[in-house]
Design a protein around this motif. Structure first.
Motif, PDB file in Angstrom:
ATOM      1  N   GLU A 196     -12.219   7.419   0.780  1.00  0.00           N
ATOM      2  CA  GLU A 196     -11.915   7.287  -0.653  1.00  0.00           C
ATOM      3  C   GLU A 196     -11.326   8.557  -1.263  1.00  0.00           C
ATOM      4  O   GLU A 196     -10.253   8.503  -1.882  1.00  0.00           O
ATOM      5  N   THR A 245     -12.884  -1.375  -2.242  1.00  0.00           N
ATOM      6  CA  THR A 245     -11.595  -2.036  -2.014  1.00  0.00           C
ATOM      7  C   THR A 245     -11.249  -2.028  -0.530  1.00  0.00           C
ATOM      8  O   THR A 245     -10.719  -2.994   0.012  1.00  0.00           O
ATOM      9  N   ILE A 246     -11.564  -0.918   0.136  1.00  0.00           N
ATOM     10  CA  ILE A 246     -11.264  -0.806   1.568  1.00  0.00           C
ATOM     11  C   ILE A 246     -12.095  -1.838   2.346  1.00  0.00           C
ATOM     12  O   ILE A 246     -11.579  -2.553   3.204  1.00  0.00           O
ATOM     13  N   TRP A 305      -0.395  -4.408  -5.696  1.00  0.00           N
ATOM     14  CA  TRP A 305      -0.128  -3.001  -5.398  1.00  0.00           C
ATOM     15  C   TRP A 305      -1.445  -2.272  -5.218  1.00  0.00           C
ATOM     16  O   TRP A 305      -2.289  -2.281  -6.118  1.00  0.00           O
ATOM     17  N   LEU A 306      -1.638  -1.689  -4.050  1.00  0.00           N
ATOM     18  CA  LEU A 306      -2.808  -0.876  -3.790  1.00  0.00           C
ATOM     19  C   LEU A 306      -2.343   0.572  -3.710  1.00  0.00           C
ATOM     20  O   LEU A 306      -1.855   1.031  -2.682  1.00  0.00           O
ATOM     21  N   ASP A 318      -2.220   7.453   4.840  1.00  0.00           N
ATOM     22  CA  ASP A 318      -2.361   6.102   5.382  1.00  0.00           C
ATOM     23  C   ASP A 318      -3.270   6.045   6.611  1.00  0.00           C
ATOM     24  O   ASP A 318      -4.007   5.077   6.801  1.00  0.00           O
ATOM     25  N   VAL A 356      -8.184   5.410  -2.606  1.00  0.00           N
ATOM     26  CA  VAL A 356      -8.505   3.979  -2.621  1.00  0.00           C
ATOM     27  C   VAL A 356     -10.027   3.834  -2.652  1.00  0.00           C
ATOM     28  O   VAL A 356     -10.722   4.392  -1.790  1.00  0.00           O
ATOM     29  N   ILE A 407       0.851  -1.194   0.000  1.00  0.00           N
ATOM     30  CA  ILE A 407       0.000   0.000   0.000  1.00  0.00           C
ATOM     31  C   ILE A 407       0.883   1.239   0.000  1.00  0.00           C
ATOM     32  O   ILE A 407       1.669   1.445   0.924  1.00  0.00           O
ATOM     33  N   LEU A 445       2.039   6.442  -8.463  1.00  0.00           N
ATOM     34  CA  LEU A 445       0.706   7.024  -8.444  1.00  0.00           C
ATOM     35  C   LEU A 445       0.726   8.362  -9.175  1.00  0.00           C
ATOM     36  O   LEU A 445       1.653   9.162  -8.983  1.00  0.00           O
ATOM     37  N   CYS A 473      -1.974   4.305  -3.054  1.00  0.00           N
ATOM     38  CA  CYS A 473      -2.575   5.119  -1.995  1.00  0.00           C
ATOM     39  C   CYS A 473      -1.765   6.402  -1.907  1.00  0.00           C
ATOM     40  O   CYS A 473      -0.537   6.376  -2.006  1.00  0.00           O
ATOM     41  N   LEU A 478      -6.778   5.723   5.645  1.00  0.00           N
ATOM     42  CA  LEU A 478      -7.087   4.370   5.178  1.00  0.00           C
ATOM     43  C   LEU A 478      -7.211   3.408   6.374  1.00  0.00           C
ATOM     44  O   LEU A 478      -8.143   2.598   6.438  1.00  0.00           O
ATOM     45  N   THR A 497      -7.669   9.160   0.218  1.00  0.00           N
ATOM     46  CA  THR A 497      -6.607   8.183  -0.046  1.00  0.00           C
ATOM     47  C   THR A 497      -6.469   7.833  -1.512  1.00  0.00           C
ATOM     48  O   THR A 497      -5.428   7.340  -1.947  1.00  0.00           O
TER      49      THR A 497
END
Ligand code: MGD
Ligand code: MGD
Ligand code: MO
Length: 747
Positions: A294, A303-304, A235-236, A243, A299, A222, A694, A238, A246, A297
């Motif tokens: 969301e 997914t979370i 791979w997430l 963090d 993400v 992450i 990213l 972020c 998340l 982050t």
């Protein structure tokens, strides 16, 4: 050709052991050390670096300082080179003058830096011993690596952070056996575990990841870069700095879906009831839900949710890279990851819970029976004043001004003399243009260095120090299972002297020679320290050779490896929460800390919270739209051996990773020279366009020596021209190196 003796011997370093081939007075080649399964490439540059033109050849004193105690010209490059005796006389007289006029509390000797691996000649030990003998100095607390964690973690787990990470976390063997889901905030990068303080001999991190993959462990990286974990990990992506948001959202899902282990929280923690209203939004009207997280982050909420369920449904180890606390509010992800792990109820179970710094250095995740190391006794410091290590520029700029640190209100001392040996602050500190202004404040700056680093170039007196290849030493790290005799491979280059000889010479001139040396030369010290180590090892049941035998063998592998070591602190706590209570005020893991709450800090309140950094993607502007992370370099250790590396075709300026969309929007292609800038400064870099970062984030590694002062762009690409020099919070006061916004344009 004159006949020269060709010899091959082994030495050790922070990045491992290697063979060194010498011909007469020169190092001509290096080769991998046989027993190392993944030898790093760093030593290849050594022959060029050790004999490089940028070695400090002679004692050097800045002409304008000598003439008129000028400080404004620091960095002007104009030095005279008196003979050793004269230079030592001048320096000793100056140190004496400062301590007699202003007291030893006017000398800053924190002297942060990694120096070299050999244990007797470790520059920090040498400079601190010298300054203690001569009346003391203002010292520093913590490291750039983990200063913030060193402040926050004892409040949460009641344990010294370094003891917890080095001695009490699961080994890779335990993880391989028990962990089903490995959730890595900031990744685990074999590139970083290439090094360890004092040496790491067998490089095994990549090998362990092959084992994890083979057994089907879920491995999730992450963070902003795919490359922060070995290939094959999920791979997430972020946003950096987010963090904690998340982690809060993961905790929210656990609570909302009945997945929280309340029995664990009741038995082993305190304060969940005071944290829960914040988590659920009852306290501030903002539930810390996946939908809330969301946009912060990047993400997706779904997914979370799915990740939270996976974590609750399997043996999960949460790992947190050190980089997450080298940023503004770095206390929060460290604290919140502990809370999240507590809610999962797996702390103290093999392969479960939370671990800090796996991959950051090679020694973490290895388990050895402890036989300790070897250090030069530093004596005691008569001066009590200590600053958080990363607050050095604040200190120099604000003498007499108050500041907060971990519950205390303190005052910055008035520093007149700075002594640095074994570190390179003009590589490692944040906002280097600000550091330059701070650096002009003290009356005198003395540096011991083998090379004309950016810091040496800004000193008034520079003493040329030997490298480890030019002196005898012992290589021994408590986090490694090897022991090395490090022979003097070549004579000192130029007029270089050992730090020990430099300090002995200064101490003698100050009438304190015997107090510093205790009548020993370097060789007698090495025998003395080695005998102490040998006695401790023997008492621990580990056979080590005599020094004479070690000299003959060059190295031995110590029989101290164990397959699995019970996680002493947290395993015992889980088994017996009363008998093996933690050393926190409550004896438990503190989800809410009355002590921290009592400090009244809005930047670190009584339980973990989401606090956006001043600079992160969420605060991006059109002037500074990109988040800069500045990771450790993959081809070396910090700024060491830089001069020779910089000579290599295309090596400088340093390479910056940029996402393909960000590059396209700016007309930038791989290989282009770019200008990276913000209001603090500008650097030159070379672009590498990639999809593995990213969008909105750029990565420029540390390690380049910053160019001379006065230029409006650093030609070499040191990211610290751009980083922001603020503490993580009033609690930790660590570096916020990873919290910075920049813009990039084609040069
Ligand atoms: N932007 C940004 N900045 C960072 C970081 C980041 O993540 N981002 N990370 C930070 C971290 S974690 C760290 S640890 C620091 C590292 O920063 P430093 O530890 O300062 O970096 P090094 O290049 O290892 O500096 C060691 C110096 O000691 C010298 N040296 C080696 N051997 C000897 C010796 O025997 N005697 C003497 N006198 N000198 C010797 C070397 O030539 C070198 O100049 O950087 C920090 N800076
Ligand atoms: N080869 C080599 N290895 C080294 C060193 C070296 O100089 N060279 N230095 C050593 C030292 S002194 C130290 S302290 C350790 C440091 O070890 P770490 O702190 O683990 O290392 P970094 O390289 O600073 O950061 C790792 C990654 O964290 C990611 N990151 C940055 N900010 C965030 C964030 O907010 N969230 C998340 N999830 N990820 C983020 C970045 O993409 C970065 O690549 O490395 C050690 N290892
Ligand atoms: Mo570090």
């Amino acid at each position: 050709m004159t006949e020269t003796t060709r010899q091959t011997r082994i030495t050790s370093s922070h990045w491992g052991a290697f063979e060194v081939v010498t011909e007469g007075d020169r190092i001509v080649e290096t080769r991998p050390f046989g027993p190392d399964p993944a030898p790093p490439g760093i030593p290849a540059i050594l022959p060029a670096a050790v004999h490089h033109a940028s070695r400090v050849a002679r004692p050097s004193i800045r002409r304008a300082w000598l003439a008129s105690r000028d400080r404004t010209g620091r960095g002007d490059g104009d030095y005279v080179t008196p003979p050793w005796d004269e230079a030592l006389d001048i320096a000793a007289e100056e140190i004496d003058r400062i301590r007699k006029t202003h007291g030893n509390g006017a000398i800053y000797g924190g002297s942060y830096g990694w120096a070299s691996a050999g244990r007797f000649h470790h520059a920090q030990g040498q400079v601190h011993r010298f300054l203690n003998v001569t009346g003391g100095y203002v010292s520093s607390f913590g490291s750039y690596s983990t200063g913030c964690a060193q402040s926050i973690i004892p409040h949460v787990f009641g344990e010294n952070f370094l003891t917890l990470t080095y001695e009490a976390q699961d080994s890779y063997a335990t993880i391989a056996e028990h962990t089903e889901t490995l959730v890595m905030f900031g990744g685990i990068n074999p590139k970083n575990s290439m090094v360890s303080m004092g040496g790491i001999t067998e490089h095994q991190t990549a090998g362990w990841f092959e084992r994890f993959a083979a057994k089907g462990m879920t491995r999730i990286n992450i963070g902003p870069q795919r490359g922060d974990a070995p290939e094959g990990c999920e791979w997430l992506p972020c946003r950096p700095g987010s963090d904690t948001a998340l982690m809060l959202a993961l905790a929210y899902v656990l609570e909302e879906e009945g997945l929280t282990d309340h029995a664990f929280l009741d038995r082993y923690t305190t304060g969940f009831n005071r944290f829960r209203p914040y988590l659920l939004g009852e306290a501030d009207g903002a539930p810390k839900s996946p939908d809330w997280a969301e946009p912060l982050t990047g993400v997706p909420a779904g997914t979370i949710r799915e990740l939270a369920r996976r974590m609750a449904g399997s043996r999960t180890l949460i790992t947190v890279a050190w980089s997450l606390q080298r940023q503004e509010h770095g206390e929060q992800p460290y604290w919140m990851s502990a809370v999240l792990a507590a809610m999962l109820g797996q702390i103290g179970l093999p392969g479960g819970g939370v671990g800090y710094g796996y991959g950051a250095i090679g020694g973490i995740g290895k388990d050895f029976r402890s036989v300790g190391g070897m250090t030069l006794p530093q004596g005691t410091n008569p001066v009590a004043d200590v600053i958080p290590v990363a607050r050095v520029a604040d200190m120099l700029l604000n003498p007499g001004q108050p500041y907060d640190f971990n519950g205390e209100r303190r005052t910055y001392p008035d520093i007149r003399l700075v002594y640095w040996a074994g570190g390179n602050p003009f590589h490692h500190h944040q906002d280097l243009n600000r550091l330059h202004r701070a650096w002009l404040q003290p009356e005198t700056i003395i540096v011991n260095e083998p090379w004309w680093t950016a810091t040496a170039q800004r000193a008034d007196i520079v003493f040329p120090a030997t490298t480890p290849y030019e002196r005898e030493d012992i290589g021994r790290s408590p986090l490694d299972d090897y022991l090395f005799h490090m022979p003097a491979l070549i004579p000192p280059v130029g007029e270089a002297r050992d730090d020990y000889a430099i300090f002995a010479g200064l101490a003698e001139r100050m009438g304190l020679g015997d107090a510093f040396t205790e009548g020993r030369d370097a060789s007698a010290w090495i025998s003395h320290l080695y005998e102490g180590f040998q006695a401790r090892a023997t008492a621990a049941g580990v056979a080590v050779p005599t020094l004479e035998a070690l000299r003959a063998k060059n190295w031995v592998k110590l029989d101290i490896a164990t397959d699995e070591q019970p996680k002493p602190v947290l395993r015992r706590f889980r088994a017996d929460p009363e008998g093996a209570a933690l050393k926190t005020p409550s004896g438990r893991i503190e989800i809410f800390s009355d002590r921290i709450d009592g400090f009244g800090y809005d930047d670190c309140p009584g339980h973990p919270v989401w606090l956006p950094p001043a600079e992160w993607p969420g605060a991006a502007t059109s002037a500074a739209p990109l988040h800069l992370v500045s990771p450790q370099p993959g081809d070396k250790l910090h700024s060491q051996l830089e001069a020779a590396l910089a000579d290599q075709e295309g090596a400088r300026p340093e390479t910056i990773l940029i996402h393909e969309k960000d590059a396209a929007a700016r007309g930038i292609a791989t290989g282009d020279l770019v200008r990276v800038f913000n209001t603090r400064g500008a650097v030159r870099a070379r672009a590498r366009v990639t999809a593995d970062i990213l969008q909105g984030v750029v990565a420029l590694p540390t390690g380049a020596w910053v160019g001379p002062p006065g230029g409006n762009i650093d030609p070499n690409g040191n990211p610290n021209v751009l980083t922001r020099d603020v503490g993580t919070s009033r609690l930790g006061q660590g570096t916020s190196a990873h919290s910075a916004l920049v813009e990039v344009e084609k040069a």
